[in-house]
Each structure stands twice: as C-alpha cells, then as structure tokens.
Design a protein around this motif. Structure first.
Motif, short mmCIF file in Angstrom:
data_model
loop_
_atom_site.label_atom_id
_atom_site.label_comp_id
_atom_site.label_asym_id
_atom_site.label_seq_id
_atom_site.Cartn_x
_atom_site.Cartn_y
_atom_site.Cartn_z
N SER A 403 35.61 64.11 81.64
CA SER A 403 34.91 65.13 80.86
C SER A 403 33.50 64.66 80.57
N GLN A 404 32.62 65.60 80.14
CA GLN A 404 31.24 65.23 79.93
C GLN A 404 31.08 64.22 78.79
N GLU A 405 32.04 64.20 77.84
CA GLU A 405 31.98 63.23 76.75
C GLU A 405 32.13 61.79 77.27
N SER A 406 32.75 61.65 78.43
CA SER A 406 33.01 60.32 78.99
C SER A 406 31.90 59.84 79.92
N ILE A 407 30.94 60.73 80.24
CA ILE A 407 29.92 60.35 81.22
C ILE A 407 29.07 59.19 80.72
N ILE A 408 28.55 59.29 79.52
CA ILE A 408 27.72 58.19 78.98
C ILE A 408 28.56 56.92 78.79
N PRO A 409 29.79 57.00 78.22
CA PRO A 409 30.62 55.78 78.17
C PRO A 409 30.87 55.17 79.55
N PHE A 410 31.07 56.02 80.59
CA PHE A 410 31.24 55.49 81.95
C PHE A 410 30.00 54.69 82.38
N MET A 411 28.81 55.27 82.12
CA MET A 411 27.58 54.58 82.49
C MET A 411 27.45 53.25 81.73
N ASN A 412 27.80 53.27 80.45
CA ASN A 412 27.75 52.04 79.65
C ASN A 412 28.70 50.98 80.19
N ALA A 413 29.90 51.42 80.58
CA ALA A 413 30.89 50.48 81.12
C ALA A 413 30.40 49.87 82.42
N ILE A 414 29.78 50.69 83.27
CA ILE A 414 29.26 50.19 84.54
C ILE A 414 28.17 49.16 84.30
N PHE A 415 27.24 49.49 83.41
CA PHE A 415 26.16 48.54 83.12
C PHE A 415 26.70 47.27 82.48
N TYR A 416 27.54 47.43 81.48
CA TYR A 416 28.03 46.26 80.74
C TYR A 416 28.83 45.33 81.65
N GLY A 417 29.71 45.91 82.45
CA GLY A 417 30.55 45.09 83.32
C GLY A 417 29.75 44.34 84.36
N SER A 418 28.84 45.06 85.04
CA SER A 418 28.06 44.40 86.10
C SER A 418 27.08 43.38 85.53
N LYS A 559 19.83 45.59 89.92
CA LYS A 559 19.40 46.97 90.19
C LYS A 559 20.27 47.59 91.28
N TYR A 560 20.51 46.84 92.36
CA TYR A 560 21.29 47.37 93.48
C TYR A 560 22.76 47.48 93.13
N VAL A 561 23.23 46.55 92.30
CA VAL A 561 24.63 46.61 91.86
C VAL A 561 24.84 47.83 90.97
N PHE A 562 23.97 48.01 89.98
CA PHE A 562 24.11 49.14 89.05
C PHE A 562 23.97 50.47 89.79
N GLU A 563 22.97 50.57 90.66
CA GLU A 563 22.74 51.82 91.38
C GLU A 563 23.94 52.21 92.22
N ASN A 564 24.48 51.26 92.96
CA ASN A 564 25.60 51.59 93.85
C ASN A 564 26.90 51.79 93.10
N MET A 565 27.07 51.13 91.97
CA MET A 565 28.24 51.42 91.14
C MET A 565 28.15 52.82 90.54
N MET A 566 26.94 53.22 90.16
CA MET A 566 26.74 54.58 89.65
C MET A 566 27.03 55.61 90.75
N VAL A 567 26.51 55.38 91.95
CA VAL A 567 26.78 56.28 93.07
C VAL A 567 28.27 56.34 93.37
N ASN A 568 28.91 55.18 93.31
CA ASN A 568 30.35 55.10 93.58
C ASN A 568 31.15 55.93 92.59
N GLU A 569 30.71 55.97 91.34
CA GLU A 569 31.43 56.69 90.30
C GLU A 569 31.10 58.19 90.30
N PHE A 570 29.83 58.53 90.43
CA PHE A 570 29.42 59.91 90.15
C PHE A 570 29.18 60.78 91.37
N SER A 571 28.93 60.21 92.54
CA SER A 571 28.48 61.05 93.66
C SER A 571 29.53 62.04 94.13
#
Length: 640
Positions: A403-418, A559-571
């Motif tokens: 859901s859209q409420e989870s989009i920002i938490p997903f981005m935070n999790a991707i950044f924090y983990g990587s 930068k490349y890790v975050f970008e590709n993890m974002m693409v992997n999740e959202f594309s």
C-alpha cells in the motif's frame, strides 16, 4: 640486592630448566649453506633529521664490529643510543628518516656485498614479532616454510620443522595455538622462540638479527630465549646479533661478544668476559654482586644524571679511553684481517628458489582459511552482527503490505539495510590489521609482496561475504515483505554481496594507508557517512548540488546499491492508494490512478531511476571494487 636477586633467579632457572638436546634435528638441516664465516662492519654512520631542531643529527657514529659464525653478539645501550638503527643497517633494512649513511659491511671479508645476497641470508626478528594467533606452533613454522622455499621436498620440510621444534624446546607446545585476544595460547617467552624459529625454517638463513628478543619477558623466560639462540647459533654456525635490554647476569653471560653503545658511539666491543677488565683499567671497577648489564647501562646513560654536564664529560672520556684501548686495536686488526682474507666474492652453497606467485597465493589462502574459522574476530563476530541487523530490520519493518503507506518505509528499509551493511564492515579492520602486520614482517624478510597479499586477501573474503549476504537477505527480505519473487530476492542478494565487497575493499585501502585501528576506524566511518549522504536517498540525485554530484556521487558504491535495490523493489510492483469518504487519494500520480493504484515506476521517477541499467551498474561496481584493491596494492607496494 635487587640485582643479586635477579641473577640468582635466572641462575636457578638454568639449573632447573629441562635438558633439551639442542643437537636434535641437526640432520634435517645438514644441507644448509655454511659458507658465511663472518660479518664485519667498519665506520657505520647514520645521520637523520632531528625532529625538534630539523637539523642533521648523527645517531650512529663510526661504529665497528665483527661477529664470527657460531657467535652471538649482544648490543647494549640506553634508549636512543642507536641500537635499532644499527640493527636495521646490518640487516640491510632502510631507515626512512635517514639523510645519509656511510660505512662498509663485509661478508666473509668481502666489502659491500650485493644487497640481494645479504638479504637472502639475513633474517630480522622484530621486537613485537607478528604471529597469527589462530595458528598452532607447528602450523606457524609450516606456513613460513612453504612461503620461504620451493626447493625442498615435503619430507625435508617436515624434518626441518620438527628439528626446530625440538631445538627451541617447543615439543609440548607444538600443537597449541599461538593465542588470540579471545583464546589463550603459549607464553610470551615461547612466542619469542616461535618467532625466531620461524625465521630459521627457510634454508638460507645465516645471519639472524633480533631487536629486543627478551622485551617484556621475566628473567627466566629471557634466559631461555637467549639460551636457545646460543644453542642454535653453535649448531648451525649462525651469526646472531641481538639488542638486549637489562638482561639478568646469567642471561648476559650467555653472549659471546658485547657491543656497548651510547649516543651513537662505541663504548666497548669485545668478549663479554673482558668488559669488566676494560672498565676496571680506566677506573670504573664493577661491583662483585651487581648485575654487569645494569652497571654498564648506568655508567653510559646520561639522561637521568643529577649533574648532566659532568656525566656527558665522563662519557666522552670513557669513549676516548675505549678508542685508545687494546680492545679497540684488536677490533681494528680483526676487521682488517677479515677484509684481507676476503675471497672477493660470496658464493652460497645453496640458493633458495622462492615459490611462484600462484603457490604463494594458495599458501596464504590456506593460512587465511585456517585463521578465519578459528578466530571468531575475523568473520564470526561480523556474521553475528549482520544476523542481528537482519533480525532488527525484519522485525521493525515487519510484513509491510503493498500500500502507499508502506512506500516510504520500504525506501527507508532499503537505505538503512544497504548503508549499514557497508558501514558495519569496519569490524573487519582488526582482523586485517593482523594480516597487515604479518605482511609487513614477511615482506621485509623477502617472502612475498603486495600482489600475493592483495589477491589472497580478496579471494578469501568472497565466500564469507556471500554467506553474510545470503543470511542477511534470507532473514530481512522476507520478514519485511519486499518484492516477493525469487528473481527479486536473488537480485537483492547480488547487490548486498557487491555492497560488502566494496565496503571491505575500502577497509583494506584505508587500513593499509593508516595501519592504526583508531585512525582507520575513524576514516572508514567518515567515508561511509559521506557515501550515505550522497548515495541518493538523503537528497535525490535530481536535487543533489553539482559539487557532491560530480565529485562523489558517481563513484559512491552505495549509490549503485541503493539505486538498483530501489529499481528491484518498485519497477514491477503496484501499490494501492488510500481510500477516503471523498474518494481515492494517491500520493504518487501514475497511469494507474484511475484504478486507485500507484505504479512503482512513479516512485522511481522522483529519483530519476529507470530499469535496464543493471548490467552497466554491476560493471561499475566491479570497477570500484577492483579500483580500491589496486589502490591498496599500490600503497603496500610503495610503503617502505
């Protein structure tokens, strides 16, 4: 009374020590070259730049000496007298701060023998000898033997190792660990003996130079170390030169010759038994019940004198008295006679053939593998850290829905983990520091160079970092409910793996430049903090200012890790919008808004991210990783 007590303690130890047959194992080493009969030096002078005045300062001043095969020489003097500098010169090791050096080394009476020849027969044992704590005594000798020579057979190598174990009284400790910070190993005196034995395990050692081999040891352990040195010198006809700090009377008397220095100059050189007679002849009678080394150090030390001016004057008078003494004339005659008898060339009966680069890399890999599973500091603690991080991420960002409420938490999790996966790579610094110190010692002794070190260090980390990536991902990925497809999961694992490879490569580079735990840790933390700031999460690349974007952003591996993890999740994922009484409310407007849905690409658009560049980005990441390793190689190659 204190001196008498020290002497009697060591003497008692001498009586009670086990009667180890120093001749055992001689047959295993009977093929060693015996053509090195003497090492002499004359007029050795070393000048450096004074740290305070910035003016030239002579720290070794016109020093002469000669040691025959089978003899052991003690180098004694107060701190700052030039002992270590002279040892470095005799071992053909550079003095980085030296402005100029002069004088002549004579090997078998041959003046200025080739540096490669001297280095091939000389072994230097540091004051703080670096040993791999996770290895046993036998393994330490075995790995050093494998790195030293490829000319001997496996049977010859084993025989030589077992002979040295017996010769240095280490039979009962042969299968004990040297000792790590978390696992107790052998004693300090036994470590010193292992350090010396490891320098003799090759087939070419003829000159053994030791810097404070008894430092930090009690009188009994000191006596044992010197006793074994003397025995090996006698048996193998070695030349042993050791600086020594306040030995007990019994330890002092084990040496054949003494070189006493103060303020860079010779105060005495000759047989130990003659030193008391020399000083008595110039008016300084040695007390009967006093430790001779203690008496000599007090006599030539001016640092703590109540009347420094008179102490300096007295020191000068003693130095002049030595120059005019019979001992000085005998020394000059001996050096001249050795030079006169010199053969004009030094030919060793046996030349060691060093192992090839692949062989050295395999040996280092084997040693690192043993260390990796025995020493929990190397990878065990990091595995626990990454597992804990995965559990924390998975339970904090627990089962987020699409859901859209989870989009920002997903981005935070991707950044924090990587980001924190790479940040926590700083825990590798202590383990690499031990490898670095071992490399410095073995490089100085000519065993291998920077290429073998960097290749083996990189290869040994690959399987462990992949395991870390898999464990971390298996826990955090599914708990957080990221893109739930096998392809997306393994793509995530790939980027975590590349993230760790790059982070560990950065640790290797910075720790190689600054081999201090505190400094390297601070720099690693700062570098990761910088990468976090410019990787695209804190400030989207579309808004990042020009300086940080073009100076740091494009070679920031995060930068490349975050970008590709974002693409992997959202594309390829769709998220539901919020529904209210007034209708559908979508935080991101995409072509699916009429269906009350958000296409994930709409989230990526605000960062300027698009799919289809994964292959290119993997290549860039590999370039960054290789670049860090090449830079670390260059640092190790250029460091003296």
């Amino acid at each position: 009374m204190a001196a008498m007590s020290t002497s009697s303690t060591a003497s008692g130890a001498a009586k009670e020590a086990p009667n180890i047959d120093i001749e055992r194992g001689a047959a295993a080493d009977s093929h060693l070259s015996t053509t090195v009969h003497s090492l002499a030096w004359k007029g050795i002078t070393v000048t450096v730049k004074d740290r305070e005045t910035k003016l030239p300062k002579t720290i070794v001043d016109n020093v002469h000496g000669i040691v025959e095969a089978g003899e052991i020489l003690a180098l004694l003097g107060p701190s700052g007298s030039g002992k270590t500098t002279l040892l470095n010169h005799l071992a053909t090791r550079p003095t980085p701060t030296a402005l100029s050096t002069s004088g002549t080394l004579l090997l078998n009476g041959t003046p200025s023998p080739p540096i490669p020849t001297l280095r091939s027969i000389t072994r230097f044992v540091e004051q703080e000898d670096s040993l791999v704590g996770a290895l046993t005594v036998r393994e330490t000798l075995s790995f050093t033997a494998r790195l030293s020579s490829s000319t001997d057979t496996w049977q010859e190598r084993v025989a030589r190792i077992e002979g040295l174990i017996d010769a240095f009284g280490l039979r009962e400790q042969a299968d004990m660990l040297v000792g790590t910070g978390l696992r107790k190993g052998i004693s300090g005196g036994q470590k010193r003996r292992v350090g010396v034995a490891s320098q003799l395990v090759g087939t070419g050692a003829r000159v053994l130079v030791l810097d404070e081999p008894t430092s930090g040891l009690d009188s009994v352990a000191s006596w044992e170390v010197v006793r074994f040195l003397r025995g090996v010198a006698r048996r193998e006809k070695l030349i042993v030169i050791a600086s020594i700090h306040q030995p007990s009377t019994s330890t002092f008397n084990l040496f054949d010759k003494l070189l006493l220095m103060s303020q860079g100059k010779t105060q005495f050189f000759g047989p130990v038994k003659d030193v008391a007679g020399h000083y008595e002849s110039i008016g300084y009678r040695m007390p009967v019940h006093m430790n001779p080394a203690e008496f000599l150090l007090e006599l030539v030390n001016t640092d703590f004198a109540l009347d420094r001016e008179s102490a300096v004057q007295r020191l000068g008078e003693m130095q002049v008295a030595w120059e005019g003494s019979r001992g000085a004339m005998e020394l000059a005659t001996a050096v001249a006679a050795a030079e006169e008898k010199g053969s004009g060339a030094v030919e060793l009966e046996m030349v060691e053939r060093r192992p090839s680069l692949p062989s050295v890399v395999l040996t280092l890999l084997h040693r690192s593998f043993v260390k990796s599973y025995r020493d929990v500091v190397v990878y065990g603690i990091r595995l626990a850290m990454y597992t804990g991080l995965a559990i924390m991420i998975g339970t904090v960002w627990l089962r987020l829905d699409a859901s859209q409420e989870s989009i920002i938490p997903f981005m935070n999790a991707i950044f924090y983990g990587s980001a924190f996966m790479s940040f926590m790579a700083c825990a590798y610094s202590p383990a690499y520091l031990e490898d670095y110190m071992q490399f410095v010692k073995e490089k100085r002794n000519g065993l291998y160079g920077a290429t073998a070190m960097i290749i083996s260090n990189f290869l040994i980390g690959i399987p462990y970092l992949f395991i870390f990536s898999l464990v971390f991902s298996a826990i955090s990925y599914w708990l957080s409910n990221l893109q739930p497809t096998p392809q997306a999961f393994f793509t995530w694992v790939l980027w975590v793996f590349l993230d760790l490879l790059a982070a560990e490569s950065l640790v290797v580079l910075l720790t190689s430049i600054f081999p201090s735990f505190v400094i390297s840790l601070a720099l690693i933390a700062f570098a990761n903090g910088l990468w976090m700031s410019v990787n695209g999460f804190m400030v989207p690349p579309t808004l990042l200012n020009v300086f940080y974007k073009y100076v740091f952003h494009f070679w920031d591996y995060q930068k490349y890790v975050f970008e590709n993890m974002m693409v992997n999740e959202f594309s390829e994922r769709v998220y539901s919008c919020a529904t209210t009484e007034t209708g559908c409310q979508c935080m991101w407007q995409t072509d699916l808004a009429d269906q009350c849905l958000i296409r994930g690409q709409g989230v990526l658009d605000q960062y300027g991210y698009k799919p289809g560049y994964m292959g290119k980005d993997v290549g860039i990441m590999m370039g960054i990783i290789v670049g860090y390793r090449i830079a670390a190689w260059a640092v190790l190659k250029l460091k003296k």
